[in-house]
Design a protein around this motif. Structure first.
Motif, mmCIF file in Angstrom:
data_model
loop_
_atom_site.group_PDB
_atom_site.id
_atom_site.type_symbol
_atom_site.label_atom_id
_atom_site.label_comp_id
_atom_site.label_asym_id
_atom_site.label_seq_id
_atom_site.Cartn_x
_atom_site.Cartn_y
_atom_site.Cartn_z
ATOM 1 N N ALA A 32 0.812 -1.223 0.000
ATOM 2 C CA ALA A 32 0.000 0.000 0.000
ATOM 3 C C ALA A 32 0.846 1.275 0.000
ATOM 4 C CB ALA A 32 -0.955 -0.005 1.181
ATOM 5 N N VAL A 33 1.906 1.302 0.786
ATOM 6 C CA VAL A 33 2.704 2.533 0.877
ATOM 7 C C VAL A 33 3.319 2.853 -0.483
ATOM 8 C CG1 VAL A 33 4.730 3.622 1.897
ATOM 9 C CG2 VAL A 33 3.165 2.293 3.346
ATOM 10 N N GLU A 34 3.874 1.839 -1.117
ATOM 11 C CA GLU A 34 4.470 2.044 -2.433
ATOM 12 C C GLU A 34 3.401 2.475 -3.440
ATOM 13 O OE1 GLU A 34 6.693 -1.334 -3.908
ATOM 14 O OE2 GLU A 34 6.751 -0.360 -5.879
ATOM 15 N N PHE A 35 2.236 1.865 -3.339
ATOM 16 C CA PHE A 35 1.138 2.195 -4.252
ATOM 17 C C PHE A 35 0.736 3.673 -4.115
ATOM 18 C CE2 PHE A 35 -3.463 2.307 -5.332
ATOM 19 C CZ PHE A 35 -3.367 1.915 -6.661
ATOM 20 N N VAL A 36 0.615 4.104 -2.877
ATOM 21 C CA VAL A 36 0.262 5.508 -2.626
ATOM 22 C C VAL A 36 1.302 6.432 -3.256
ATOM 23 C CG1 VAL A 36 0.136 7.258 -0.806
ATOM 24 C CG2 VAL A 36 -1.159 5.132 -0.581
ATOM 25 N N ARG A 37 2.570 6.079 -3.116
ATOM 26 C CA ARG A 37 3.631 6.925 -3.701
ATOM 27 C C ARG A 37 3.543 6.945 -5.224
ATOM 28 N NH1 ARG A 37 6.957 8.474 0.415
ATOM 29 N NH2 ARG A 37 7.413 6.964 2.064
ATOM 30 N N GLU A 38 3.212 5.797 -5.820
ATOM 31 C CA GLU A 38 3.062 5.737 -7.283
ATOM 32 C C GLU A 38 1.976 6.687 -7.774
ATOM 33 O OE1 GLU A 38 4.238 1.111 -8.185
ATOM 34 O OE2 GLU A 38 2.197 1.780 -8.578
ATOM 35 N N LEU A 39 0.907 6.756 -6.997
ATOM 36 C CA LEU A 39 -0.246 7.557 -7.413
ATOM 37 C C LEU A 39 0.021 9.063 -7.358
ATOM 38 C CD1 LEU A 39 -1.878 5.050 -7.791
ATOM 39 C CD2 LEU A 39 -3.585 5.915 -6.212
ATOM 40 N N LEU A 40 1.108 9.447 -6.713
ATOM 41 C CA LEU A 40 1.392 10.877 -6.578
ATOM 42 C C LEU A 40 1.641 11.546 -7.918
ATOM 43 C CD1 LEU A 40 3.611 10.903 -3.395
ATOM 44 C CD2 LEU A 40 1.210 11.568 -3.631
ATOM 45 N N SER A 41 2.026 10.762 -8.924
ATOM 46 C CA SER A 41 2.255 11.348 -10.258
ATOM 47 C C SER A 41 0.937 11.738 -10.926
ATOM 48 C CB SER A 41 3.016 10.349 -11.132
ATOM 49 O OG SER A 41 2.263 9.154 -11.251
ATOM 50 N N LEU A 42 -0.174 11.264 -10.402
ATOM 51 C CA LEU A 42 -1.483 11.534 -11.010
ATOM 52 C C LEU A 42 -2.108 12.736 -10.316
ATOM 53 C CD1 LEU A 42 -2.687 7.816 -11.106
ATOM 54 C CD2 LEU A 42 -1.452 9.076 -12.882
ATOM 55 N N ARG A 43 -2.001 13.894 -10.963
ATOM 56 C CA ARG A 43 -2.340 15.134 -10.265
ATOM 57 C C ARG A 43 -3.828 15.378 -10.112
ATOM 58 N NH1 ARG A 43 2.348 18.050 -9.776
ATOM 59 N NH2 ARG A 43 1.179 19.108 -8.160
ATOM 60 N N SER A 44 -4.650 14.671 -10.869
ATOM 61 C CA SER A 44 -6.102 14.888 -10.772
ATOM 62 C C SER A 44 -6.791 13.844 -9.894
ATOM 63 C CB SER A 44 -6.731 14.921 -12.163
ATOM 64 O OG SER A 44 -6.200 16.012 -12.881
ATOM 65 N N VAL A 45 -5.972 13.047 -9.214
ATOM 66 C CA VAL A 45 -6.484 12.061 -8.259
ATOM 67 C C VAL A 45 -5.966 12.464 -6.891
ATOM 68 C CG1 VAL A 45 -6.210 9.657 -7.506
ATOM 69 C CG2 VAL A 45 -6.640 10.160 -9.911
ATOM 70 N N ARG A 46 -6.865 12.625 -5.926
ATOM 71 C CA ARG A 46 -6.420 13.026 -4.591
ATOM 72 C C ARG A 46 -6.769 11.947 -3.562
ATOM 73 N NH1 ARG A 46 -9.095 17.940 -3.560
ATOM 74 N NH2 ARG A 46 -10.618 16.871 -2.291
ATOM 75 N N ILE A 47 -5.743 11.367 -2.973
ATOM 76 C CA ILE A 47 -5.949 10.289 -2.007
ATOM 77 C C ILE A 47 -6.425 10.861 -0.678
ATOM 78 C CG2 ILE A 47 -4.831 8.400 -0.754
ATOM 79 C CD1 ILE A 47 -2.783 8.328 -3.096
ATOM 80 N N GLU A 48 -7.543 10.346 -0.186
ATOM 81 C CA GLU A 48 -8.096 10.850 1.080
ATOM 82 C C GLU A 48 -8.174 9.791 2.169
ATOM 83 O OE1 GLU A 48 -11.513 13.344 0.710
ATOM 84 O OE2 GLU A 48 -10.278 14.818 -0.351
ATOM 85 N N GLY A 49 -7.820 8.544 1.837
ATOM 86 C CA GLY A 49 -7.878 7.527 2.881
ATOM 87 C C GLY A 49 -7.912 6.126 2.320
ATOM 88 N N LEU A 50 -8.359 5.212 3.163
ATOM 89 C CA LEU A 50 -8.391 3.795 2.816
ATOM 90 C C LEU A 50 -9.804 3.237 2.973
ATOM 91 C CD1 LEU A 50 -5.239 2.469 4.769
ATOM 92 C CD2 LEU A 50 -5.327 3.409 2.445
ATOM 93 N N MET A 51 -10.063 2.194 2.215
ATOM 94 C CA MET A 51 -11.326 1.479 2.305
ATOM 95 C C MET A 51 -11.016 -0.011 2.321
ATOM 96 S SD MET A 51 -13.495 -0.413 0.108
ATOM 97 C CE MET A 51 -15.188 -0.452 -0.477
ATOM 98 N N THR A 52 -11.777 -0.770 3.108
ATOM 99 C CA THR A 52 -11.630 -2.219 3.015
ATOM 100 C C THR A 52 -12.983 -2.886 3.181
ATOM 101 O OG1 THR A 52 -10.215 -4.097 3.614
ATOM 102 C CG2 THR A 52 -11.154 -2.855 5.437
ATOM 103 N N VAL A 53 -13.140 -4.015 2.523
ATOM 104 C CA VAL A 53 -14.377 -4.788 2.643
ATOM 105 C C VAL A 53 -14.175 -5.913 3.658
ATOM 106 C CG1 VAL A 53 -16.048 -6.247 1.436
ATOM 107 C CG2 VAL A 53 -15.101 -4.232 0.293
#
Ligand SMILES: *Cc1c(COP(=O)(O)O)cnc(C)c1O
Length: 223
Positions: A135-156
């Protein structure tokens, strides 16, 4: 004699029972537009939809601004173009390819999409979601996507007979949430931890959920 409580009663009861720091999402899959409208009229502020088409139908009738609309089901890439026009949040980002598509479509309409990262907390091979250790690495990868803003986590979490069995997976998601908060990665807001359904939400709240997604308890059993 029909003694089942109305949606209004069920919503009022649930809202009264939830701790004030916990946000309710009404999980509306397979519910009629009238049922969803009744829930919104009774005080539901966020409606969670599993399917783009159902969301489209409900939003057309109830109105975009009557509630916030969250995608809580698996999102296919070929539905993203519609999804970014419908939803106020996508709770189920589970791959880079999906996030990239959301980013692309959001750029076209000049908006930023708040998202949650879906965590496969029980590491079930058939389930979607990011593995906790990735997850941590995934979050860092997503930082290149400027129109997506991470606000938290979800789990089922896994489907189990006794909701107590899900507790360790909720706890694991909370640990991850806390770790990501501690890392304080720039442009990542780790504020929402979405976990718990009708049978498990008290346990999820004990383990740190601040958003719960409830269907059955608000709408009654599905027929
Ligand atoms: C259906 C669903 C819920 C709500 O389930 P209930 O058991 O009816 O409360 C919550 N989250 C997701 C992702 C769902 O698909």
């Amino acid at each position: 004699m029909n003694v089942s409580p109305s949606i209004e009663e069920l919503v009022h009861r649930t809202l009264a029972d939830l701790p004030t720091h916990v946000t309710l999402v009404a999980a509306a899959k397979m519910r009629s537009v009238d049922e969803v409208r009744a829930a919104v009229a009774s005080g539901v502020r966020i409606v969670g939809q599993n399917y783009v088409q159902e969301a489209q139908r409900a939003i057309a009738v109830i109105g975009r601004t009557a509630a916030a609309w969250h995608m809580i089901g698996h999102l296919q890439r070929n539905k993203v173009k519609q999804a970014v026009r419908l939803f106020d949040m996508i709770q189920t980002v589970d791959s880079f390819r999906l996030a990239e598509k959301i980013d692309q479509e959001c750029r076209k309409i000049d908006r930023t999409m708040p998202v949650l990262i879906e965590i496969n907390s029980a590491r079930e091979p058939q389930k979607s979601g990011i593995l906790p250790e990735e997850a941590v690495e995934f979050v860092r990868e997503l930082l290149s996507l400027r129109s997506v803003r991470i606000e938290g986590l979800m789990t089922v979490g896994p489907l189990v007979d006794d909701p107590e069995e899900i507790r360790p997976y909720f706890a694991e998601s909370k640990r991850l949430f806390d770790e990501l908060r501690r890392l304080a990665i720039p442009n990542v807001r780790m504020e929402i931890l979405s976990m718990g359904m009708s049978d498990s939400y008290p346990i999820a709240i004990e383990e740190g959920a601040n958003m719960v997604r409830l269907g059955t308890i608000l709408f009654g059993p599905r027929d």
